[in-house]
Design an enzyme around this catalytic site. Structure first.
Site, PDB file in Angstrom:
ATOM      1  N   SER A 116      40.137  40.859  41.647  1.00  0.00           N
ATOM      2  CA  SER A 116      39.289  40.378  40.549  1.00  0.00           C
ATOM      3  C   SER A 116      40.069  39.569  39.503  1.00  0.00           C
ATOM      4  O   SER A 116      39.664  38.463  39.131  1.00  0.00           O
ATOM      5  CB  SER A 116      38.606  41.588  39.901  1.00  0.00           C
ATOM      6  OG  SER A 116      38.297  41.351  38.579  1.00  0.00           O
ATOM      7  N   ALA A 119      41.283  36.202  40.822  1.00  0.00           N
ATOM      8  CA  ALA A 119      40.154  35.302  41.094  1.00  0.00           C
ATOM      9  C   ALA A 119      39.594  34.726  39.795  1.00  0.00           C
ATOM     10  O   ALA A 119      39.287  33.531  39.712  1.00  0.00           O
ATOM     11  CB  ALA A 119      39.065  36.040  41.866  1.00  0.00           C
ATOM     12  N   ASP A 160      48.308  38.260  45.741  1.00  0.00           N
ATOM     13  CA  ASP A 160      46.914  38.063  45.308  1.00  0.00           C
ATOM     14  C   ASP A 160      46.667  36.615  44.886  1.00  0.00           C
ATOM     15  O   ASP A 160      45.736  35.968  45.363  1.00  0.00           O
ATOM     16  CB  ASP A 160      46.578  38.987  44.123  1.00  0.00           C
ATOM     17  CG  ASP A 160      46.260  40.403  44.556  1.00  0.00           C
ATOM     18  OD1 ASP A 160      46.665  40.778  45.673  1.00  0.00           O
ATOM     19  OD2 ASP A 160      45.628  41.139  43.776  1.00  0.00           O
TER      20      ASP A 160
HETATM   21  O1  PMV Z   1      45.737  44.156  43.249  1.00  0.00           O
HETATM   22  P1  PMV Z   1      45.691  45.088  44.404  1.00  0.00           P
HETATM   23  O2  PMV Z   1      45.138  46.418  44.106  1.00  0.00           O
HETATM   24  O3  PMV Z   1      45.132  44.455  45.646  1.00  0.00           O
HETATM   25  O4  PMV Z   1      47.231  45.406  44.785  1.00  0.00           O
HETATM   26  C1  PMV Z   1      48.045  44.417  45.215  1.00  0.00           C
HETATM   27  C2  PMV Z   1      48.904  44.927  46.282  1.00  0.00           C
HETATM   28  C3  PMV Z   1      50.191  45.629  45.883  1.00  0.00           C
HETATM   29  O5  PMV Z   1      51.062  45.429  46.985  1.00  0.00           O
HETATM   30  C4  PMV Z   1      49.946  47.116  45.703  1.00  0.00           C
HETATM   31  C5  PMV Z   1      50.825  45.083  44.618  1.00  0.00           C
HETATM   32  C6  PMV Z   1      51.388  43.684  44.765  1.00  0.00           C
HETATM   33  O6  PMV Z   1      51.689  43.095  43.722  1.00  0.00           O
HETATM   34  O7  PMV Z   1      51.537  43.172  45.870  1.00  0.00           O
END
Ligand code: PMV
Length: 335
Positions: A116, A119, A160
């Site tokens: 979220s 995005a 992300d």
């Molecule tokens: O934002 P989330 O909950 O999808 O977590 C990202 C994934 C982690 O590996 C836990 C953290 C990261 O920064 O990659």
């Protein structure tokens, strides 16, 4: 600087297919965009001298950037991620805040592993940039959003912002102790059908990443062995995705989930949804994202009965269910 009357831009949610947490420590991970949920940002011209108003009515946020010297005069609280995204975009483009209203909406649940925050920032950066008559490449948007992600997450791997800015399935390896990464577009041999199930329990990524860090400080050998195994699963998963070997992928998802349980980031509700999906016919399932809550994903055979798995998840208490597919898209990702 040229501006138009109004501009709308959006960005998808995301899921992590393999390698969450281990990716923070330089192991490979695989993520894909989820087009069924999106954040949107609309920029509309206002009167000269009004400055830039940012409003996110869904979460009751509204603040102002004065038209001149945008970086210095804002009514946003310090460390506000939306304000940081605006400030960084204006700084990057070397312009003052325009006289406009920027409105943000999102259908991506907050703090649930679906990206979220990244995005919303990506949609905001895209809309503001386009409104100002400029354009930024996906890698520039991703780099900008990464800076904002640090406010949300502390020490994000960057996966992300990457998968959301590129809107493509990616194989991602963060460089150790650096802000750079190797990013490769994944070729998907066989379209993957996934069901995403929401525990309904928000889970702040920052806290769970910190929990894993503490575990690693306490017992580095044990923790690193788990992270290595998760990395190995991601390497095998990449091969299975490219070869279109969906059955192997299901088994690898189960293995990844078992390792995440050992890492201490699952929860009874996540385990219940994973189990329910398997019983209802999924060929593999795991938590997705930081864990302790948020969402899980279940992999289906192409001809499987999605309705049975959706029902199984709902009966096990899923608060929301999304059906999505993953396939190769046009090659755009650069290293
Ligand atoms: O934002 P989330 O909950 O999808 O977590 C990202 C994934 C982690 O590996 C836990 C953290 C990261 O920064 O990659």
């Amino acid at each position: 600087m040229s501006t138009t009357d109004s501009v709308c831009a959006s960005a998808p949610g995301k899921i992590i297919l393999f390698g969450e947490h281990a990716v923070v420590y330089g192991r490979p991970a695989i993520a894909a965009p989820v087009m069924q949920v999106r954040a949107t940002a609309m920029v509309e011209a206002s009167s000269p001298g009004d400055g830039l108003t940012i409003t996110a009515p869904d979460i009751g946020r509204k603040f102002l950037f004065a038209a001149k010297f945008a970086a210095k005069t804002t009514t946003a609280p310090p460390d506000d991620p939306l304000a940081a995204a605006v400030r960084r975009t204006l700084d990057d483009l070397a312009v003052d805040a325009p006289d406009a209203t920027l409105t943000i909406h999102s259908t991506i649940p907050i703090a649930s592993g679906l990206g979220s925050g990244a995005a919303v920032s990506t949609a905001l950066v895209r809309a503001l940039t386009a409104y100002l008559g400029r354009s930024l490449a996906p890698d520039q948007i991703s780099a900008l959003v990464y800076q904002v992600e640090k406010i949300h997450h502390g020490t994000p791997s960057g996966i992300d912002n990457t998968v959301i800015a590129y809107e493509q399935p990616v194989y991602f390896i963060k460089a150790p102790a650096k802000e750079t990464a190797s990013i490769e577009r994944l070729t998907v041999g066989e379209t993957l059908t996934l069901i995403i199930g929401d525990t309904g329990h928000p889970s702040p990524t920052k806290q769970i990443v910190a929990q894993v860090r503490r575990m690693r400080e306490r017992d580095p050998a044990h923790c690193d062995a788990l992270l290595d195994q998760i990395g190995d699963v991601a390497v095998s998963a990449r091969r299975a995705i490219e070869a279109g070997n969906v059955d192997a992928l299901g088994t690898l998802m189960d293995e990844n989930h078992a390792l995440l349980i050992k890492l201490g980031v699952s929860s009874p509700k996540l385990n219940a949804l994973v189990e329910a999906a398997r019983i209802a016919g999924a060929i593999g399932a795991k938590l997705s994202g930081a864990g302790k809550g948020g969402n899980m994903i279940a992999l289906l055979q192409a001809q499987a009965d999605a309705a049975a798995i959706i029902e199984g998840l709902r009966e096990a208490g899923a608060k929301n269910v999304i059906c999505t597919t993953i396939q190769s898209t046009l090659p755009q990702v650069q290293k």
